[in-house]
Design an enzyme around this catalytic site. Structure first.
Site, mmCIF file in Angstrom:
data_model
loop_
_atom_site.group_PDB
_atom_site.id
_atom_site.type_symbol
_atom_site.label_atom_id
_atom_site.label_comp_id
_atom_site.label_asym_id
_atom_site.label_seq_id
_atom_site.Cartn_x
_atom_site.Cartn_y
_atom_site.Cartn_z
ATOM 1 N N VAL A 14 0.474 -1.155 0.178
ATOM 2 C CA VAL A 14 -0.240 0.157 0.016
ATOM 3 C C VAL A 14 0.555 1.065 -0.119
ATOM 4 C CG1 VAL A 14 -1.694 1.178 1.729
ATOM 5 C CG2 VAL A 14 -2.109 -1.089 1.240
ATOM 6 N N SER A 40 13.563 -2.038 7.741
ATOM 7 C CA SER A 40 13.626 -1.900 6.029
ATOM 8 C C SER A 40 14.288 -0.401 5.603
ATOM 9 C CB SER A 40 12.112 -2.320 5.440
ATOM 10 O OG SER A 40 11.755 -2.889 5.802
ATOM 11 N N CYS A 130 -10.637 -2.139 3.065
ATOM 12 C CA CYS A 130 -10.596 -2.018 1.193
ATOM 13 C C CYS A 130 -12.462 -2.624 0.424
ATOM 14 C CB CYS A 130 -9.853 -2.664 0.511
ATOM 15 S SG CYS A 130 -9.925 -4.235 1.765
ATOM 16 N N LYS A 215 -16.787 -4.824 10.161
ATOM 17 C CA LYS A 215 -15.981 -3.883 9.228
ATOM 18 C C LYS A 215 -17.198 -3.607 8.334
ATOM 19 C CE LYS A 215 -11.422 -4.830 10.085
ATOM 20 N NZ LYS A 215 -9.820 -5.673 9.114
ATOM 21 N N ARG A 236 -11.987 -14.996 0.588
ATOM 22 C CA ARG A 236 -10.652 -15.435 -0.105
ATOM 23 C C ARG A 236 -10.480 -15.770 -1.170
ATOM 24 N NH1 ARG A 236 -7.996 -10.810 1.386
ATOM 25 N NH2 ARG A 236 -8.170 -10.960 3.527
ATOM 26 N N HIS A 243 -10.682 -6.964 -5.819
ATOM 27 C CA HIS A 243 -12.060 -7.347 -4.908
ATOM 28 C C HIS A 243 -12.941 -6.939 -5.784
ATOM 29 C CE1 HIS A 243 -9.316 -7.482 -1.030
ATOM 30 N NE2 HIS A 243 -9.794 -6.371 -0.858
ATOM 31 N N ASN A 316 -8.748 -3.169 -4.811
ATOM 32 C CA ASN A 316 -7.995 -2.436 -3.558
ATOM 33 C C ASN A 316 -6.976 -2.410 -2.971
ATOM 34 O OD1 ASN A 316 -6.792 -5.821 -4.507
ATOM 35 N ND2 ASN A 316 -6.607 -5.638 -2.490
#
Length: 340
Positions: A14, A40, A130, A215, A236, A243, A316
């Site tokens: 993202v 990272s 999403c 959600k 899924r 999506h 998504n």
């Protein structure tokens, strides 16, 4: 004069997409910084034709920065978002942490842009889940016309919704199906995802719903209308990006499918592709990389009064996450900060 922008979680799916979309949409940036966890730190990410080296989120000073787009998950957000907000930097958060806080606006710009002014209570704005984001873009213009009573939605959610690990697992398992000596048991998911579908996203709740389903119910009420009843089944599927949702809507007033089609064609952020012929609809493969939410298969539901069915598909990682966050940033700039 542009904005000083922070991307927290810049090395994730993202976060990288946020950087891509800011560049694609020519967001007025004076200065941009990419933040990541210490492990990272120093890795490189792209912003348009520039390469940014990531800095340490843990030691970063948010003072003097206009806005921070967070894509780091709830635990890290809980630690760093209040720090940024206190320093005067407006946080646009992609995690679920603040979505249900009554003092923090939950925004999809095409649906409830007016809520942007509520950001000042805590200097934080929440980005929705999403699967919710693409659905409410479709629901709002129809609700304005005929008032929605109830929504029954079944989702077909891609593995990228669970991050890079989910995408890797689908890839590795798919290859292993053709190589019997290279078994890849489930790790990220509860069952095999390759050539399978799993009716389970997030944790189970006492009601029997999963957290993902909960959600969608709660966020739709907060974004569109608290009176709307929503029931969801979230699944899924073995798709990398995009999506899809089968949405059944019951209205208070009659809404003809042709009028609904016209309303959706005029609505912001929506593309209607709805031909009653082979291939006259959009699938996740076609929506990947696109900004729009695509609507197909619009038709009356004859089993109830004032019922309508539709098929909703969106990238998504874009509308469901990064694009919506950037649109919130644009709205914040346009309506509140007014620098760019």
């Amino acid at each position: 004069m542009g904005y000083r922008v922070v991307i927290a979680g810049a090395t994730g799916n993202v976060g990288r997409e946020m950087l891509n979309i800011l560049a694609e949409r020519h967001f007025p940036v004076d200065e941009i910084v990419a933040l990541a966890s210490r492990k990272s730190m120093g890795s490189e990410v792209s912003f348009g034709d520039k390469t940014l080296k990531t800095k340490d989120l843990d030691t970063f000073d948010f003072t003097g920065w206009d806005m921070a787009l967070f894509a780091v998950g709830s635990e890290a957000t809980k630690k760093y978002a209040p720090k940024a907000a206190k320093a005067g930097c407006v946080v646009i958060d992609n995690s679920s942490l603040y979505r249900y806080d009554p003092d923090i606006p939950l925004i999809v710009p095409e649906v409830n842009a007016h809520a942007i002014h509520d950001y000042a209570k805590k200097n934080i704005i929440a980005n929705p889940n999403c699967s919710t984001a693409q659905m409410v873009v479709a629901l709002k213009p129809l609700h304005d016309r005929a008032t929605i009573k109830r929504v029954v939605v079944s989702t077909y959610q891609s593995v990228s919704g669970s991050g890079k690990d989910g995408m890797d697992e689908l890839w590795d398992q798919t290859k292993s199906i053709y190589n019997p000596t290279d078994s890849k048991p489930p790790r990220k998911f509860t069952k095999q995802i390759a050539f399978n579908v799993i009716p389970h996203i997030d944790v189970f709740m006492d009601s029997g719903d999963t957290k993902e389903e909960w959600k969608m119910m709660v966020e739709t009420k907060k974004i569109v209308d608290p009176k709307i009843k929503v029931t969801a089944t979230c699944v899924r599927v073995p798709v990398f990006v995009g999506h899809a949702e089968s949405i059944n809507i019951e209205f208070e007033d009659h809404l003809d499918e042709n009028e609904a089609r016209d309303i959706l064609r005029e609505a912001p952020g929506i593309m209607v592709i709805d031909k009653r012929e082979d291939g006259g609809y959009v699938t996740p493969v076609e929506c990947a990389g696109d900004f729009a939410t695509f609507i197909s298969r619009i038709r009356q539901d004859s089993t109830i009064d004032n019922g309508l069915n539709l098929w909703c598909v969106s990238d998504n990682l874009r509308k469901g996450a990064a694009l919506n966050a950037v649109q919130i940033a644009e709205l914040l700039g346009r309506e509140v900060l007014k620098k760019g």
